[in-house]
Design a protein around this motif. Structure first.
Motif, short mmCIF file in Angstrom:
data_model
loop_
_atom_site.label_atom_id
_atom_site.label_comp_id
_atom_site.label_asym_id
_atom_site.label_seq_id
_atom_site.Cartn_x
_atom_site.Cartn_y
_atom_site.Cartn_z
N GLU A 225 -8.61 -7.40 -3.42
CA GLU A 225 -7.32 -8.02 -3.08
C GLU A 225 -6.21 -6.97 -3.06
O GLU A 225 -5.39 -6.95 -2.14
N LEU A 226 -6.24 -6.07 -4.05
CA LEU A 226 -5.22 -5.01 -4.09
C LEU A 226 -5.36 -4.11 -2.85
O LEU A 226 -4.37 -3.74 -2.21
N ALA A 227 -6.61 -3.78 -2.51
CA ALA A 227 -6.84 -2.92 -1.34
C ALA A 227 -6.31 -3.62 -0.09
O ALA A 227 -5.71 -2.99 0.80
N GLU A 228 -6.51 -4.91 -0.01
CA GLU A 228 -6.06 -5.64 1.17
C GLU A 228 -4.54 -5.62 1.30
O GLU A 228 -4.02 -5.35 2.38
N VAL A 229 -3.83 -5.87 0.20
CA VAL A 229 -2.36 -5.88 0.33
C VAL A 229 -1.83 -4.48 0.63
O VAL A 229 -0.76 -4.33 1.21
N LEU A 230 -2.59 -3.46 0.27
CA LEU A 230 -2.14 -2.09 0.55
C LEU A 230 -2.70 -1.55 1.86
O LEU A 230 -2.44 -0.41 2.25
N PRO A 313 -3.52 -7.77 -11.14
CA PRO A 313 -2.79 -8.94 -10.60
C PRO A 313 -1.28 -8.74 -10.60
O PRO A 313 -0.60 -9.15 -9.66
N GLN A 314 -0.76 -8.05 -11.62
CA GLN A 314 0.70 -7.80 -11.64
C GLN A 314 1.10 -6.88 -10.49
O GLN A 314 2.12 -7.09 -9.84
N LEU A 315 0.27 -5.85 -10.26
CA LEU A 315 0.55 -4.94 -9.13
C LEU A 315 0.56 -5.69 -7.81
O LEU A 315 1.45 -5.52 -6.98
N ILE A 316 -0.44 -6.58 -7.64
CA ILE A 316 -0.54 -7.34 -6.38
C ILE A 316 0.71 -8.19 -6.19
O ILE A 316 1.31 -8.20 -5.10
N GLU A 317 1.14 -8.86 -7.26
CA GLU A 317 2.34 -9.70 -7.18
C GLU A 317 3.56 -8.88 -6.77
O GLU A 317 4.33 -9.26 -5.89
N GLU A 318 3.72 -7.73 -7.44
CA GLU A 318 4.89 -6.87 -7.15
C GLU A 318 4.86 -6.40 -5.70
O GLU A 318 5.87 -6.42 -5.01
N ILE A 319 3.67 -5.95 -5.25
CA ILE A 319 3.57 -5.39 -3.89
C ILE A 319 3.84 -6.48 -2.85
O ILE A 319 4.48 -6.23 -1.84
N LYS A 320 3.36 -7.69 -3.14
CA LYS A 320 3.58 -8.79 -2.18
C LYS A 320 5.06 -9.09 -2.01
O LYS A 320 5.48 -9.59 -0.97
N GLN A 321 5.84 -8.79 -3.03
CA GLN A 321 7.29 -9.09 -2.95
C GLN A 321 8.07 -8.02 -2.19
O GLN A 321 9.22 -8.22 -1.84
N VAL A 322 7.44 -6.85 -1.98
CA VAL A 322 8.16 -5.75 -1.30
C VAL A 322 8.33 -6.07 0.18
O VAL A 322 7.40 -6.52 0.82
#
Ligand code: FAD
Length: 322
Positions: A225-230, A313-322
């Motif tokens: 999931e993290l790889a996908e958002v990045l 999960p916290q990283l994913i949340e933060e990145i999604k908000q950028v």
């Protein structure tokens, strides 16, 4: 001294791999103002790819089309490229340090009785010579090399040398060369592809890698999931592969893939020297590990001491908000 340089282009699924464009950029330094020729070998329909090489900086291109070049075999491609080298007489040949580059270039260098500088990460002009930098001892040191005699064969590590900007207004000749290819001792009859989703690991700009700390196959889900958002790819340590949490095709390190993304996020990876050999040249390294003494923190630019299942999960949340 200017040099005529031949770039051996590489395709995957009918498109040129990025490393081909990076090789053209490297050739600008090697050529020192001399001619840069793109070469593309395959079965048919290669002209658009040859033109693309010109858009990325080649002065002209050559295509070699033959039914025996439908899929890569070292014998078939060595015959085709060897014939072009005989005809064009370049002073240097540049190719990506890929599985095909590692197979083809030593064979050709041996045939033309010259040397090969492999896995180059940097190159600079130095008087009459080009100075090539390459990692040795699994990335623990770098050596600088020059070749003063014979045809210069060079492979460049993917993702290290920036490609030139694409310019579709650039024009140049595309020439077809007919090559006789004798009977091949190896014939590829079928290719069974591994289903790999998303971005190619060896060319990814962002890699999220998991280690034994990921603890299970399902433990890799937040990494995907993290790889996908990045917009990146997932990799792994051998520890994770040995534990059957993921496929060996994801393994990074001394006995796995060597990668140099812009961002490498190591999750639950201790940072064994054999792992570092495959990723220590990444531009920015982030380590996530619950052990503050983990060796990964010795090479990380940013370290997060914590449980990866809470941090990611916290990283994913933060990145999604950028
Ligand atoms: P470990 O060393 O077990 O580390 C797991 C880490 O996860 C620990 O640091 C732990 O603190 C952390 N952790 C645990 N739980 C959590 C959590 N919940 N949150 C955050 N962190 C957590 N290895 C490679 O990777 N690539 C290679 O190509 C390679 N080639 C090798 C070749 C040879 C000849 C040999 C001998 C070894 C090779 N190895 C290679 C193996 C290497 O030596 C290590 O054994 C391996 O890299 C360890 O993998 P790891 O870091 O995932 O596991």
């Amino acid at each position: 001294m200017s040099r005529k340089v031949l770039i051996i282009g590489e395709t995957r699924d009918g498109v040129l791999r990025n490393v081909t464009f990076e090789a053209i950029a490297a050739a600008k330094t090697v050529s020192n103002g001399g001619e840069i020729i793109g070469l593309i070998c395959g079965e048919s329909g290669l002209n658009p790819l040859a033109e693309q090489m010109i858009h990325f900086g080649a002065d002209r291109s050559i295509v070699v089309e033959h039914s025996k070049l439908e899929t890569y075999t070292s014998e078939g491609f060595a015959q085709a490229v060897g014939r072009v080298i005989e005809q064009e007489k370049p002073e240097a040949i540049v190719m990506g340090h890929t599985a095909i580059g590692k197979d083809l270039t030593p064979k050709l260098a041996a045939r033309f009785e010259t040397g090969l500088i492999s896995d180059v990460t940097e190159l600079e002009e130095g008087g009459d010579n080009v100075v090539f930098t390459r990692p040795i001892y699994s990335g623990k040191a770098f050596e600088k090399k020059i070749i003063t005699d014979g045809i210069l064969f060079v492979t460049i590590r993917p993702n290290n040398i920036s490609a030139l900007d694409k310019d579709t207004s650039r024009t140049g000749d595309v020439t077809a060369i007919d090559v006789e290819i004798g009977d091949l001792r190896t014939v590829i009859t079928d290719i069974i592809k591994k289903t790999a989703d998303g971005v190619d690991l060896s060319e990814a700009k962002v890699i999220v890698a998991g280690g034994r700390g990921v603890k299970s196959k399902e433990g890799f889900d937040p990494l995907y999931e993290l790889a996908e958002v990045l917009g990146g790819a997932v990799g792994a340590s051998r520890g994770a592969c040995d534990a059957d949490y993921c496929d060996y095709s994801l393994q990074i390190g001394q006995t796995g893939k060597v990668v140099t993304p812009d961002l490498y996020i190591a999750c639950g990876i201790s940072g064994a020297i054999q792992h570092l050999a495959g990723m220590s040249n990444s531009k920015v390294i982030v380590g996530i590990n619950k052990d503050p003494e983990a060796n990964i923190f010795n090479i990380a630019d940013y370290g997060i001491v914590g449980d990866l299942f809470e941090v990611i999960p916290q990283l994913i949340e933060e990145i999604k908000q950028v």
